[in-house]
Motif scaffolding. Structure first.
Motif, PDB file in Angstrom:
ATOM      1  N   TYR A  35       0.841  -1.205   0.000  1.00  0.00           N
ATOM      2  CA  TYR A  35       0.000   0.000   0.000  1.00  0.00           C
ATOM      3  C   TYR A  35       0.876   1.255   0.000  1.00  0.00           C
ATOM      4  O   TYR A  35       0.676   2.168  -0.801  1.00  0.00           O
ATOM      5  CB  TYR A  35      -0.937  -0.005   1.214  1.00  0.00           C
ATOM      6  N   TYR A  36       1.850   1.297   0.896  1.00  0.00           N
ATOM      7  CA  TYR A  36       2.728   2.467   0.978  1.00  0.00           C
ATOM      8  C   TYR A  36       3.686   2.561  -0.211  1.00  0.00           C
ATOM      9  O   TYR A  36       4.060   3.656  -0.613  1.00  0.00           O
ATOM     10  CB  TYR A  36       3.511   2.469   2.294  1.00  0.00           C
ATOM     11  N   LEU A  37       4.067   1.426  -0.767  1.00  0.00           N
ATOM     12  CA  LEU A  37       4.919   1.460  -1.959  1.00  0.00           C
ATOM     13  C   LEU A  37       4.199   2.108  -3.138  1.00  0.00           C
ATOM     14  O   LEU A  37       4.832   2.692  -4.008  1.00  0.00           O
ATOM     15  CB  LEU A  37       5.366   0.044  -2.348  1.00  0.00           C
ATOM     16  N   GLY A  38       2.872   2.030  -3.149  1.00  0.00           N
ATOM     17  CA  GLY A  38       2.094   2.585  -4.244  1.00  0.00           C
ATOM     18  C   GLY A  38       1.836   4.083  -4.166  1.00  0.00           C
ATOM     19  O   GLY A  38       1.316   4.676  -5.104  1.00  0.00           O
ATOM     20  N   ASP A  39       2.221   4.732  -3.070  1.00  0.00           N
ATOM     21  CA  ASP A  39       1.978   6.170  -2.907  1.00  0.00           C
ATOM     22  C   ASP A  39       3.015   6.959  -3.699  1.00  0.00           C
ATOM     23  O   ASP A  39       4.107   7.261  -3.214  1.00  0.00           O
ATOM     24  CB  ASP A  39       2.029   6.534  -1.419  1.00  0.00           C
ATOM     25  N   GLN A  40       2.664   7.316  -4.933  1.00  0.00           N
ATOM     26  CA  GLN A  40       3.604   7.958  -5.857  1.00  0.00           C
ATOM     27  C   GLN A  40       4.010   9.361  -5.411  1.00  0.00           C
ATOM     28  O   GLN A  40       5.167   9.749  -5.558  1.00  0.00           O
ATOM     29  CB  GLN A  40       3.003   8.011  -7.264  1.00  0.00           C
TER      30      GLN A  40
END
Length: 172
Positions: A35-40
């Motif tokens: 989830y946090y990896l996806g926060d561009q």
């Protein structure tokens, strides 16, 4: 005495790093990290702060103060190599999600693997950079223990339940 401290830190630091990352893997869900990896937007801000602003600040500092050439090189390297396992501890102390710290660390490790071999030789012509050695060191010290912990948590939950408190204590 100084040599003794260097020897002790050379032994304890890798243990701290491995156990910190292993503990993150033992205690976090893959979905939370993803989830946090996806926060561009956050990723872009963090990458700019770590790979542009921090080296720029170091360059300004080094421009104004006469510093031994070896220290200059060390500080330049230090300013480009973003992230550290201590980030996980800081995330915990700030009462934020550890998954946020773990995803941040993953991004910083990947950024370091790409940026350091490209930028550092241009900044410091006196040194030779082996990008593969940098990548391998970061992967084996940071990414591998995290993945190992995630695998333990997923496939060996009983062992994880017994092991995790010890890993957390020893790692701290």
């Amino acid at each position: 005495m100084f040599e003794v401290l260097i020897t002790i830190s050379a032994t304890l630091l890798p243990v701290f790093v491995f156990l910190t990352m292993f503990n993150v893997g033992l205690t976090q869900d893959v979905s939370d990290i993803m989830y946090y990896l996806g926060d561009q937007k956050f990723a872009l801000l963090m990458l700019v702060a770590n790979f542009v602003l921090t080296p720029l600040l170091m360059w300004v500092i080094l421009s104004f103060f006469p510093i031994d050439p070896y220290l200059r090189i060390g500080l330049a390297i230090f300013s480009l190599c973003a992230g550290a396992p201590f980030l996980i501890k800081l995330t915990q102390e700030a009462d934020h999600e550890v998954a946020l710290g773990a995803s941040t660390m993953i991004k910083l490790v990947l950024g370091t693997i790409v940026i350091v071999p490209l930028v550092l030789p241009r900044l410091i012509s006196e040194i030779e950079i082996d990008g593969f050695k940098i990548a391998w060191t970061l992967v084996k010290q940071l990414i591998f223990p995290l993945l190992l912990g995630l695998l333990f948590a997923r496939f060996l939950p009983r062992i994880t339940g017994v092991l995790q408190p010890w890993v957390a204590k020893i790692g701290s």
